[in-house]
Scaffold this active site. Structure first.
Site, PDB file in Angstrom:
ATOM      1  N   LYS A  13       0.822  -1.216   0.000  1.00 13.83           N
ATOM      2  CA  LYS A  13       0.000   0.000   0.000  1.00 13.83           C
ATOM      3  C   LYS A  13       0.858   1.269   0.000  1.00 13.83           C
ATOM      4  O   LYS A  13       0.562   2.229  -0.709  1.00 13.83           O
ATOM      5  CB  LYS A  13      -0.945   0.000   1.209  1.00 13.83           C
ATOM      6  CG  LYS A  13      -1.992  -1.105   1.165  1.00 13.83           C
ATOM      7  CD  LYS A  13      -3.069  -0.925   2.230  1.00 13.83           C
ATOM      8  CE  LYS A  13      -2.526  -1.001   3.647  1.00 13.83           C
ATOM      9  NZ  LYS A  13      -1.998  -2.344   3.975  1.00 13.83           N
ATOM     10  N   ARG A  90     -10.124   0.848   8.785  1.00 13.68           N
ATOM     11  CA  ARG A  90      -9.658  -0.523   9.003  1.00 13.68           C
ATOM     12  C   ARG A  90     -10.770  -1.438   9.510  1.00 13.68           C
ATOM     13  O   ARG A  90     -10.543  -2.623   9.704  1.00 13.68           O
ATOM     14  CB  ARG A  90      -8.494  -0.528   9.992  1.00 13.68           C
ATOM     15  CG  ARG A  90      -7.253   0.110   9.399  1.00 13.68           C
ATOM     16  CD  ARG A  90      -6.038  -0.161  10.228  1.00 13.68           C
ATOM     17  NE  ARG A  90      -4.838   0.355   9.592  1.00 13.68           N
ATOM     18  CZ  ARG A  90      -3.613   0.193  10.066  1.00 13.68           C
ATOM     19  NH1 ARG A  90      -3.432  -0.487  11.181  1.00 13.68           N
ATOM     20  NH2 ARG A  90      -2.573   0.690   9.450  1.00 13.68           N
ATOM     21  N   ARG A 125      11.241  -4.952   4.121  1.00 14.20           N
ATOM     22  CA  ARG A 125      10.809  -3.563   3.969  1.00 14.20           C
ATOM     23  C   ARG A 125      11.741  -2.606   4.712  1.00 14.20           C
ATOM     24  O   ARG A 125      12.217  -2.894   5.806  1.00 14.20           O
ATOM     25  CB  ARG A 125       9.374  -3.427   4.508  1.00 14.20           C
ATOM     26  CG  ARG A 125       8.790  -2.044   4.373  1.00 14.20           C
ATOM     27  CD  ARG A 125       7.296  -2.047   4.530  1.00 14.20           C
ATOM     28  NE  ARG A 125       6.839  -2.536   5.819  1.00 14.20           N
ATOM     29  CZ  ARG A 125       5.559  -2.690   6.143  1.00 14.20           C
ATOM     30  NH1 ARG A 125       4.630  -2.429   5.237  1.00 14.20           N
ATOM     31  NH2 ARG A 125       5.205  -3.128   7.324  1.00 14.20           N
ATOM     32  N   ARG A 158      11.076  -0.938  10.559  1.00 16.48           N
ATOM     33  CA  ARG A 158      10.092  -0.631  11.588  1.00 16.48           C
ATOM     34  C   ARG A 158      10.185  -1.636  12.728  1.00 16.48           C
ATOM     35  O   ARG A 158      10.440  -2.820  12.514  1.00 16.48           O
ATOM     36  CB  ARG A 158       8.676  -0.659  10.988  1.00 16.48           C
ATOM     37  CG  ARG A 158       8.312   0.620  10.294  1.00 16.48           C
ATOM     38  CD  ARG A 158       7.024   0.562   9.513  1.00 16.48           C
ATOM     39  NE  ARG A 158       5.965  -0.256  10.098  1.00 16.48           N
ATOM     40  CZ  ARG A 158       4.759  -0.391   9.558  1.00 16.48           C
ATOM     41  NH1 ARG A 158       4.481   0.230   8.423  1.00 16.48           N
ATOM     42  NH2 ARG A 158       3.846  -1.143  10.121  1.00 16.48           N
ATOM     43  N   ARG A 169      -0.661  -8.833  13.496  1.00 16.71           N
ATOM     44  CA  ARG A 169      -1.292  -7.856  12.606  1.00 16.71           C
ATOM     45  C   ARG A 169      -2.170  -8.538  11.563  1.00 16.71           C
ATOM     46  O   ARG A 169      -3.243  -8.039  11.208  1.00 16.71           O
ATOM     47  CB  ARG A 169      -0.216  -6.998  11.925  1.00 16.71           C
ATOM     48  CG  ARG A 169       0.391  -5.972  12.859  1.00 16.71           C
ATOM     49  CD  ARG A 169       1.741  -5.464  12.389  1.00 16.71           C
ATOM     50  NE  ARG A 169       1.672  -4.818  11.095  1.00 16.71           N
ATOM     51  CZ  ARG A 169       2.751  -4.557  10.360  1.00 16.71           C
ATOM     52  NH1 ARG A 169       3.948  -4.900  10.785  1.00 16.71           N
ATOM     53  NH2 ARG A 169       2.621  -3.940   9.207  1.00 16.71           N
TER      54      ARG A 169
END
Length: 220
Positions: A13, A90, A125, A158, A169
């Site tokens: 995203k 969400r 990432r 992160r 998650r």
């Protein structure tokens, strides 16, 4: 255009939000980036500690916090001609709040990859923390290893990009956001917005073309 990007953690995203924002000159409103910046700038506040705990545990930040932040942001002048929402809503409660506030959505793009690829994507990432720009060490590497393309500043991993938190998650996503996708699809018959599901397993260039073609069609 008022756009929502949907999809599980690690689906891409952030990468495509940046592309859409730059190409169509839309404010890129990432609830995740807003929350992380709040933590960065308010390290000792009670609210900051609560948000940080939720993020580090892979849990969703309470609705009353995210709803207040999003409402304030969407009433800024730069959102009058459109915006892109990444990571919000969400759940169905948050979507209903948008409706009650008369914040109408024109376009919804759902990004998809098989679940067995998600962890691999998230582990690779890298983030430019001040801007929220997203890279991947294999799929979307920066021009200079470990450095942001624009500022040259150091990229970070992160704190919640670890296997344990990712699994949490994903469970939260299945519980809260999957029903939201059905919620929006059930409204398609009213023709109030355009909806497109895009498989993100092909190249970034190919996915960008699919998104761009869909957005051009939606504007007709």
């Amino acid at each position: 255009m008022r756009i929502i990007l949907l999809g599980p953690p690690g689906v891409g995203k952030g990468t495509y939000a940046q592309f859409i924002s730059e190409k169509y000159n839309l404010p890129n409103i990432s609830i995740g980036n807003i929350l992380r910046n709040y933590i960065l700038n308010n390290k000792n506040s009670i609210l900051s500690k609560k948000i940080k705990k939720c993020i580090n545990n892979g849990a969703m930040v309470p609705d009353y916090i995210t709803i207040k932040i999003i409402k304030n942001r969407l009433y800024n002048l730069d959102c009058k001609k459109g915006f892109l929402l990444d990571g919000y809503p969400r759940n169905i409660i948050q979507a209903d709040i948008l409706k009650k506030e008369n914040i109408n959505i024109d376009i919804i793009i759902e990004l998809y990859i098989p679940y067995n690829q998600i962890i691999k994507r998230i582990i690779g990432r890298r983030i430019h923390e001040p801007s929220g720009r997203t890279y991947h060490i294999i799929l979307n590497p920066p021009k200079i290893k470990g450095k942001d393309d624009i500022t040259g500043e150091k990229l970070i991993t992160r704190t919640d990009d670890n296997i344990s938190t990712i699994n949490n998650r994903l469970q939260e996503y299945l519980k809260q956001t999957q029903p939201l996708i059905k919620y929006y699809k059930n409204q398609l018959w009213k023709k109030r917005f355009f909806y497109k599901k895009i498989n993100n397993t092909s190249s970034i260039l190919d996915v960008k073309k699919k998104i761009d073609n869909f957005l051009k069609f939606s504007k007709l």
